[in-house]
Design a protein around this motif. Structure first.
Motif, PDB file in Angstrom:
ATOM      1  N   ARG A 221     -15.256  27.934 -26.200  1.00 31.42           N
ATOM      2  CA  ARG A 221     -13.856  28.100 -25.822  1.00 31.42           C
ATOM      3  C   ARG A 221     -13.534  27.371 -24.521  1.00 31.42           C
ATOM      4  O   ARG A 221     -12.434  26.860 -24.350  1.00 31.42           O
TER       5      ARG A 221
ATOM      6  N   TYR B  65     -12.269  31.237 -18.682  1.00 30.08           N
ATOM      7  CA  TYR B  65     -12.955  30.552 -19.771  1.00 30.08           C
ATOM      8  C   TYR B  65     -14.190  29.794 -19.289  1.00 30.08           C
ATOM      9  O   TYR B  65     -15.131  29.594 -20.048  1.00 30.08           O
TER      10      TYR B  65
ATOM     11  N   VAL C  87     -10.595  24.551 -23.754  1.00 29.66           N
ATOM     12  CA  VAL C  87      -9.716  24.621 -22.588  1.00 29.66           C
ATOM     13  C   VAL C  87      -9.801  23.334 -21.775  1.00 29.66           C
ATOM     14  O   VAL C  87      -8.777  22.745 -21.406  1.00 29.66           O
TER      15      VAL C  87
ATOM     16  N   LEU D  79      -2.141  22.805 -21.616  1.00 27.40           N
ATOM     17  CA  LEU D  79      -2.165  24.269 -21.545  1.00 27.40           C
ATOM     18  C   LEU D  79      -0.834  24.802 -21.031  1.00 27.40           C
ATOM     19  O   LEU D  79      -0.288  25.768 -21.583  1.00 27.40           O
TER      20      LEU D  79
ATOM     21  N   ILE E 244      -6.405  28.926 -28.517  1.00 24.45           N
ATOM     22  CA  ILE E 244      -7.691  28.420 -28.023  1.00 24.45           C
ATOM     23  C   ILE E 244      -8.824  28.935 -28.908  1.00 24.45           C
ATOM     24  O   ILE E 244      -9.717  28.174 -29.304  1.00 24.45           O
TER      25      ILE E 244
END
Length: 149
Positions: free
Chosen positions: A26, A116, A30, A38, A15
């Motif tokens: 970031r 995140y 995500v 993911l 990531i």
């Protein structure tokens, strides 16, 4: 989840690598990858890490159609830039700390999204501060309290 979750470490490092490559926050990386991707990266990290991370990143950049943004914390850094592995470790430890005792990968991905997507991601990505160098228990407490202590 084990205390040293290498799959989570690889996922968080990837990531970070993609964020730097595409100049995206970031959280944008995500959210653009999505939970299914993911989970796939998390599940197959033991295989994916055998390839150069740049090749793995390129595969996901293309398959998820990640555009280039303007978030460039590397160029903005006035000091030594931490490696994507170093920052991946910070995120992985934090996600591990807030999911302690949780073994279901879906819950790990949920917590990863929460971390995140929170205020702490901006603090970790600010390479002009020393926040990302702090002990992981301090970073965890800051996250849980909702502010830098």
């Amino acid at each position: 989840m084990t205390k040293n979750d290498n799959n989570l470490f690889f996922l968080c490092s990837l990531i970070e690598f993609i964020g730097r490559q595409q100049k995206l926050s970031r959280y944008k990386v995500v959210s653009s990858l999505g939970d299914k991707t993911l989970r796939h990266i998390y599940d197959y990290s033991d295989v994916l890490h055998c390839e150069p991370i740049s090749r793995v990143a390129e595969e996901y950049i293309e398959s998820c159609k990640l555009s280039t943004g303007n978030f460039d914390n590397v160029t903005a850094c006035r000091y030594s830039v931490p490696s994507y592995w170093d920052i991946g470790k910070v995120y992985a430890r934090l996600v591990q700390d807030v999911t302690e005792g949780v073994s279901e990968k879906d819950k790990i991905i949920i917590k990863l999204n929460e971390v995140y997507g929170s205020w702490i991601s901006d603090s970790i990505s600010n390479f002009n501060s020393d926040f990302f160098y702090q002990p992981h228990d301090y970073i965890r407490e800051c996250y849980l309290e909702g502010e830098i202590l």
